[in-house]
Scaffold this active site. Structure first.
Site, PDB file in Angstrom:
ATOM      1  N   LYS A   1       0.867  -1.190   0.000  1.00 30.93           N
ATOM      2  CA  LYS A   1       0.000   0.000   0.000  1.00 30.93           C
ATOM      3  C   LYS A   1       0.897   1.231   0.000  1.00 30.93           C
ATOM      4  O   LYS A   1       1.744   1.387   0.889  1.00 30.93           O
ATOM      5  CB  LYS A   1      -0.890  -0.048   1.244  1.00 30.93           C
ATOM      6  CG  LYS A   1      -2.100   0.856   1.205  1.00 30.93           C
ATOM      7  CD  LYS A   1      -2.943   0.610   2.451  1.00 30.93           C
ATOM      8  CE  LYS A   1      -4.180   1.461   2.475  1.00 30.93           C
ATOM      9  NZ  LYS A   1      -4.809   1.436   3.823  1.00 30.93           N
TER      10      LYS A   1
HETATM   11  O1  LIG Z   1      -6.359   3.796   5.323  1.00 31.64           O
HETATM   12  C1  LIG Z   1      -7.528   3.864   4.972  1.00 31.64           C
HETATM   13  C2  LIG Z   1      -8.649   3.982   5.897  1.00 31.64           C
HETATM   14  O2  LIG Z   1      -9.806   3.445   5.277  1.00 31.64           O
HETATM   15  C3  LIG Z   1      -8.863   5.383   6.410  1.00 31.64           C
HETATM   16  O3  LIG Z   1     -10.003   5.423   7.225  1.00 31.64           O
HETATM   17  P1  LIG Z   1     -10.220   6.651   8.235  1.00 31.64           P
HETATM   18  O4  LIG Z   1     -10.386   7.900   7.449  1.00 31.64           O
HETATM   19  O5  LIG Z   1     -11.489   6.296   8.978  1.00 31.64           O
HETATM   20  O6  LIG Z   1      -9.018   6.694   9.124  1.00 31.64           O
END
Ligand SMILES: O=C[C@H](O)COP(=O)(O)O
Length: 221
Positions: free
Chosen positions: A87
């Site tokens: 990622k």
């Molecule tokens: O890293 C990706 C996540 O889906 C981010 O989610 P979040 O905005 O709730 O931290």
């Protein structure tokens, strides 16, 4: 639409996988930090997640800030398990790293995507997955669902010469899931708490309570 689980918590992953609804797992540095894990324990933790996921794609995020560092992380992650996905945050360094890793057959999930141009560039560079964020737009009083819909429409317009799937990320609510599915988003990555919320509805609870109440009458008759 497929569901990925957005967590690094092994117990949550084990439980959601046992429900038979999970097609992959995404993690990020914040989610790993929440597990209390150490830097030294990172690879073992990701190996354990990959084992529980038994071949499903598992995203491990690089914290490198150079192309070389990201390529090195991608190769290192790929040695953990065959189902690992590197990622990378969308930026010029990561585009170059994605291009190189894709040529080596290492899948990349390009994250922190907020715009159509970012998504198009990620796909062109060779990203296997693109992760536009929904909830973080909502956090700043913008419409995250509309932004995700724009990315889906743009990406689904084109053939990039390799498989590309859009992961609706930063999903926080059952309505986010509904809207992502209605627009044809390929995958939603959902935190465990939001996934549990998505199973529930007050009319389901009320209906179940009345069925069980009525069943007692049958038993007594
Ligand atoms: O890293 C990706 C996540 O889906 C981010 O989610 P979040 O905005 O709730 O931290």
């Amino acid at each position: 639409m497929k569901f990925f689980l957005d967590t690094a918590n092994l117990e949550e992953i084990r439980e959601a996988v046992s429900w038979g609804v999970i097609s992959g797992v995404t993690t990020n540095p914040s989610l790993y930090a929440k597990t209390g894990g150490t830097l030294a324990g990172y690879e073992d933790h990701m190996r354990a997640i990959c084992a529980v996921c038994d071949g499903l794609p598992v995203s491990a995020e690089s914290c490198a800030d150079t192309t070389e560092g990201m390529i090195e992380d991608g190769r290192r992650f790929a040695r953990i398990a065959p189902n690992i996905v590197a990622k990378l945050p969308v930026c010029t360094e990561a585009l170059a790293a994605t291009h190189a890793l894709a040529q080596e057959g290492i899948s990349v999930n390009m994250t922190l995507v907020f715009t159509v141009p970012q998504a198009l560039l990620a796909a062109r560079a060779g990203a296997r997955y693109i992760s536009p964020f929904v909830g973080r737009f909502d956090d700043i009083a913008e419409d995250g669902v509309e932004q995700l819909s724009n990315v889906c429409a743009a990406i689904h317009n084109y053939d990039f010469g390799h498989e590309v799937e859009i992961i609706g990320a930063s999903i926080r609510t059952p309505n986010h899931i509904t809207q992502a599915a209605l627009m044809g988003c390929d995958i939603a990555t959902v935190p465990f708490a939001a996934l549990k919320k998505a199973v529930k509805h007050p009319l389901t609870d009320r209906g179940l309570a009345s069925f069980l109440e009525d069943w007692k009458k049958v038993e007594q008759a």
